[in-house]
Design a protein around this motif. Structure first.
Motif, PDB file in Angstrom:
ATOM      1  N   HIS A 135       0.826  -1.210   0.000  1.00  0.00           N
ATOM      2  CA  HIS A 135       0.000   0.000   0.000  1.00  0.00           C
ATOM      3  C   HIS A 135       0.863   1.264   0.000  1.00  0.00           C
ATOM      4  N   GLU A 136       2.043   1.205   0.627  1.00  0.00           N
ATOM      5  CA  GLU A 136       2.957   2.354   0.613  1.00  0.00           C
ATOM      6  C   GLU A 136       3.529   2.566  -0.795  1.00  0.00           C
ATOM      7  N   ALA A 137       3.864   1.484  -1.460  1.00  0.00           N
ATOM      8  CA  ALA A 137       4.350   1.583  -2.844  1.00  0.00           C
ATOM      9  C   ALA A 137       3.256   2.133  -3.754  1.00  0.00           C
ATOM     10  N   MET A 138       2.028   1.711  -3.536  1.00  0.00           N
ATOM     11  CA  MET A 138       0.898   2.220  -4.324  1.00  0.00           C
ATOM     12  C   MET A 138       0.763   3.729  -4.141  1.00  0.00           C
ATOM     13  N   GLU A 139       0.862   4.184  -2.893  1.00  0.00           N
ATOM     14  CA  GLU A 139       0.769   5.617  -2.626  1.00  0.00           C
ATOM     15  C   GLU A 139       1.886   6.378  -3.327  1.00  0.00           C
ATOM     16  N   VAL A 191      -2.069  11.632 -10.691  1.00  0.00           N
ATOM     17  CA  VAL A 191      -3.403  11.327 -11.238  1.00  0.00           C
ATOM     18  C   VAL A 191      -3.809   9.943 -10.748  1.00  0.00           C
ATOM     19  N   SER A 192      -5.077   9.627 -10.891  1.00  0.00           N
ATOM     20  CA  SER A 192      -5.523   8.278 -10.580  1.00  0.00           C
ATOM     21  C   SER A 192      -5.039   7.341 -11.686  1.00  0.00           C
ATOM     22  N   LEU A 193      -4.854   6.081 -11.334  1.00  0.00           N
ATOM     23  CA  LEU A 193      -4.355   5.092 -12.287  1.00  0.00           C
ATOM     24  C   LEU A 193      -5.167   3.810 -12.172  1.00  0.00           C
ATOM     25  N   SER A 194      -5.141   3.021 -13.229  1.00  0.00           N
ATOM     26  CA  SER A 194      -5.801   1.713 -13.171  1.00  0.00           C
ATOM     27  C   SER A 194      -4.952   0.767 -12.331  1.00  0.00           C
ATOM     28  N   THR A 195      -5.558  -0.295 -11.888  1.00  0.00           N
ATOM     29  CA  THR A 195      -4.821  -1.280 -11.103  1.00  0.00           C
ATOM     30  C   THR A 195      -3.679  -1.878 -11.926  1.00  0.00           C
ATOM     31  N   ASN A 224      -8.770  -3.136   0.909  1.00  0.00           N
ATOM     32  CA  ASN A 224      -8.453  -3.282   2.335  1.00  0.00           C
ATOM     33  C   ASN A 224      -8.026  -1.968   2.986  1.00  0.00           C
ATOM     34  N   TYR A 225      -7.672  -0.971   2.182  1.00  0.00           N
ATOM     35  CA  TYR A 225      -7.205   0.314   2.712  1.00  0.00           C
ATOM     36  C   TYR A 225      -8.099   1.447   2.204  1.00  0.00           C
ATOM     37  N   THR A 226      -9.380   1.358   2.517  1.00  0.00           N
ATOM     38  CA  THR A 226     -10.326   2.365   2.040  1.00  0.00           C
ATOM     39  C   THR A 226     -10.094   3.737   2.658  1.00  0.00           C
ATOM     40  N   SER A 227      -9.322   3.800   3.733  1.00  0.00           N
ATOM     41  CA  SER A 227      -8.991   5.109   4.300  1.00  0.00           C
ATOM     42  C   SER A 227      -7.930   5.809   3.452  1.00  0.00           C
ATOM     43  N   ARG A 228      -7.247   5.063   2.610  1.00  0.00           N
ATOM     44  CA  ARG A 228      -6.192   5.627   1.759  1.00  0.00           C
ATOM     45  C   ARG A 228      -6.563   5.676   0.288  1.00  0.00           C
ATOM     46  N   PHE A 229      -7.420   4.749  -0.151  1.00  0.00           N
ATOM     47  CA  PHE A 229      -7.726   4.626  -1.574  1.00  0.00           C
ATOM     48  C   PHE A 229      -9.223   4.549  -1.818  1.00  0.00           C
ATOM     49  N   ASN A 230      -9.625   5.030  -2.969  1.00  0.00           N
ATOM     50  CA  ASN A 230     -10.994   4.878  -3.441  1.00  0.00           C
ATOM     51  C   ASN A 230     -10.902   4.209  -4.800  1.00  0.00           C
ATOM     52  N   ILE A 231     -11.781   3.263  -5.082  1.00  0.00           N
ATOM     53  CA  ILE A 231     -11.734   2.529  -6.334  1.00  0.00           C
ATOM     54  C   ILE A 231     -13.043   2.706  -7.079  1.00  0.00           C
ATOM     55  N   VAL A 232     -12.940   3.047  -8.357  1.00  0.00           N
ATOM     56  CA  VAL A 232     -14.107   3.129  -9.234  1.00  0.00           C
ATOM     57  C   VAL A 232     -13.755   2.372 -10.501  1.00  0.00           C
ATOM     58  N   GLU A 233     -14.405   1.229 -10.715  1.00  0.00           N
ATOM     59  CA  GLU A 233     -14.171   0.399 -11.900  1.00  0.00           C
ATOM     60  C   GLU A 233     -12.688   0.122 -12.130  1.00  0.00           C
ATOM     61  N   GLU A 234     -11.999  -0.330 -11.091  1.00  0.00           N
ATOM     62  CA  GLU A 234     -10.584  -0.691 -11.096  1.00  0.00           C
ATOM     63  C   GLU A 234      -9.639   0.482 -11.357  1.00  0.00           C
ATOM     64  N   ILE A 235     -10.140   1.704 -11.235  1.00  0.00           N
ATOM     65  CA  ILE A 235      -9.295   2.893 -11.223  1.00  0.00           C
ATOM     66  C   ILE A 235      -9.099   3.252  -9.755  1.00  0.00           C
ATOM     67  N   VAL A 236      -7.858   3.404  -9.345  1.00  0.00           N
ATOM     68  CA  VAL A 236      -7.557   3.665  -7.940  1.00  0.00           C
ATOM     69  C   VAL A 236      -7.254   5.142  -7.758  1.00  0.00           C
ATOM     70  N   PHE A 237      -7.934   5.744  -6.815  1.00  0.00           N
ATOM     71  CA  PHE A 237      -7.718   7.141  -6.447  1.00  0.00           C
ATOM     72  C   PHE A 237      -7.075   7.167  -5.081  1.00  0.00           C
ATOM     73  N   TRP A 238      -6.049   7.963  -4.926  1.00  0.00           N
ATOM     74  CA  TRP A 238      -5.450   8.177  -3.609  1.00  0.00           C
ATOM     75  C   TRP A 238      -6.325   9.191  -2.898  1.00  0.00           C
ATOM     76  N   ILE A 239      -6.793   8.904  -1.722  1.00  0.00           N
ATOM     77  CA  ILE A 239      -7.754   9.743  -1.007  1.00  0.00           C
ATOM     78  C   ILE A 239      -7.250  11.183  -0.860  1.00  0.00           C
ATOM     79  N   LYS A 240      -5.991  11.381  -0.499  1.00  0.00           N
ATOM     80  CA  LYS A 240      -5.490  12.744  -0.319  1.00  0.00           C
ATOM     81  C   LYS A 240      -5.497  13.515  -1.626  1.00  0.00           C
ATOM     82  N   TYR A 241      -5.209  12.839  -2.752  1.00  0.00           N
ATOM     83  CA  TYR A 241      -5.264  13.499  -4.054  1.00  0.00           C
ATOM     84  C   TYR A 241      -6.707  13.877  -4.371  1.00  0.00           C
TER      85      TYR A 241
END
Length: 86
Positions: A11-15, A23-27, A59-76
């Protein structure tokens, strides 16, 4: 667990990838970047699959939001909403 590494946690590497891209990115894009950069290594040496990125984001919904396999970092996302609401 098989996916743990000695370096950054997944999850740290993802961030880091999402912060760097700004920008948000796909998985798949996140998995490709993590595998190319070496920010995270699985113990079994196999590349991180996009399904593992999705599972970690779920598993880390406090850090990420997912919409159709696009991952958004919550702070962004928060930063973007501030810009759009200004």
């Amino acid at each position: 667990r098989m996916e743990e590494s000695r370096g950054a946690k997944l999850h740290e590497a993802m961030e880091k990838i999402l912060i760097k891209s700004d920008v948000s990115l796909s998985t798949t894009e996140i998995a490709d970047e993590i595998n190319a950069s070496g920010l995270y290594r699985r113990k079994d040496g196999l590349p991180v699959p996009s399904s593992q990125i999705l599972a970690r984001a779920i598993n880390y919904t406090s850090r990420f939001n997912i919409v159709e396999e696009i991952v958004f970092w919550i702070k962004y996302q928060y930063k973007s909403s501030l810009l759009f609401n200004y």
